[in-house]
Scaffold this active site. Structure first.
Site, PDB file in Angstrom:
ATOM      1  CB  SER A  29      -8.252  -9.192   0.362  1.00  0.00           C
ATOM      2  OG  SER A  29      -8.772 -10.225   1.163  1.00  0.00           O
ATOM      3  CE1 TYR A  71      -5.290  -7.600   4.368  1.00  0.00           C
ATOM      4  CE2 TYR A  71      -7.125  -9.132   4.273  1.00  0.00           C
ATOM      5  CZ  TYR A  71      -5.969  -8.612   3.726  1.00  0.00           C
ATOM      6  OH  TYR A  71      -5.508  -9.088   2.529  1.00  0.00           O
ATOM      7  CE  LYS A  89      -4.773  -5.839   1.039  1.00  0.00           C
ATOM      8  NZ  LYS A  89      -3.629  -5.444   0.191  1.00  0.00           N
TER       9      LYS A  89
END
Length: 323
Positions: free
Chosen positions: A117, A141, A145
């Site tokens: 991402s 998050y 990643k």
């Protein structure tokens, strides 16, 4: 080649499964159906219900289906949820990847595509984000990643697995109405939801250092994203992907939030002006990809524009939620 797509019944995963199957690749999907919808998958794509956290299941699936490559998309992906539940995000996103890579190495699988991402970059403060832009994620998050990329590369080097990490920018649209995103977590369905409830769209902050004061983002059609996965898988299958490769997946063009809301108004016919609310913490003023490496290394460039994203997403919204 037989490719296992984890998260294959999800919004992005089903697009990848369909694109690869239509291109003649042999694929199967693994999904715990926490967010996936089996009906999204083509009839010729088998679905195994289960999690990438289940190492014994992975071993059986790899052996029974003679899997030779993995496209890993299964993950939790909501920023606000990651802030509230960081241990869950590390357990599922990073822990699941550890279990999956152990099984991949044990089965002697030599090709791995990882769904990453643009959240790995955080707020870099540059006009165009290249793959060499320093990574400084600003939420759990994005951290999971980035940790996932580190793990994928390390496992690849240790076990002779050729890897590609795809850093998605903002995904929207649908290749067909039945494949549309059914969640209300990203900006396009969030605006649709407001309009459907007879409420004005919301913009969070209009005093950013951008041309119209709203955040600028790079939006990528999910069908283009699926084709990028196909290109990555074929590079690995052809043996051109020894070692590791990391690429941005975006259009290389910025669209402001206000500009996107204007396009949504034109497509839906509801042009009411948006409400401007306070900035949200962590929103970068600008996040636009340099897509040059994807073109050079994968022979891939995005082909669809923002209006096509909005029109296709609106068709899916009407199918799933009614007019």
């Amino acid at each position: 080649m037989t490719w296992l797509i984890t998260g294959g019944a999800g919004y992005i995963g089903a697009h990848v499964a369909r694109a690869m199957a239509e291109a003649g690749e042999r694929v199967l999907a693994l999904d715990d159906l926490s967010a996936g919808v089996p009906a999204r998958l083509p009839s010729e794509v088998p679905l195994v219900r289960g999690s990438s956290l289940d190492g014994e299941l992975l071993k059986r699936v790899f052996a029974e289906h003679r899997v030779t490559g993995v496209v890993h998309l299964a993950a939790r992906k909501q920023v606000a949820e990651s802030v509230a539940q960081p241990t869950r995000y590390y357990r599922e996103n990073v822990g699941g990847l550890v279990t999956l890579l152990d099984a991949v190495a044990g089965a002697g699988i030599g090709r791995f595509v990882f769904s990453s991402s643009a959240a790995v970059y955080g707020d870099p403060g540059v006009d165009l984000i290249t793959e060499d832009t320093p990574c400084a994620p600003v939420n759990p998050y994005g951290e999971t990643k980035l940790a996932g990329e580190w793990l994928v590369r390390a496992a690849g080097q240790a076990h002779g697995i050729s890897t590609v990490c795809l850093r998605y920018f903002n995904v929207a649209g649908a290749a067909a109405p039945e494949l549309a995103d059914t969640g209300v977590f990203n900006i396009v369905p969030m605006v649709f939801d407001r309009l459907t409830r007879d409420e004005a769209p919301r913009i969070f902050g209009d005093d950013y250092p951008t041309p119209d004061g709203t955040c600028v983002r790079d939006y990528i059609h999910v069908a283009d994203l699926a084709e990028a996965h196909l290109a990555a898988a074929r590079r690995l299958a052809a043996g051109g992907g020894t070692g590791d490769l990391t690429v941005n997946i975006g259009r290389g063009e910025g669209v402001s939030v206000r500009g996107l809301v204007t396009v949504i108004g034109e497509v839906t016919g509801d042009r009411r002006p948006p409400l401007v609310e306070e900035r949200r913490p962590g929103d970068a003023p600008r996040a636009v990809a340099s897509a040059a490496r994807a073109a050079a290394e994968l022979g891939w460039t995005a082909r669809r524009g923002v209006r096509e994203m909005v029109e296709s997403a609106w068709g899916g919204w009407l199918l799933h939620r009614g007019s």
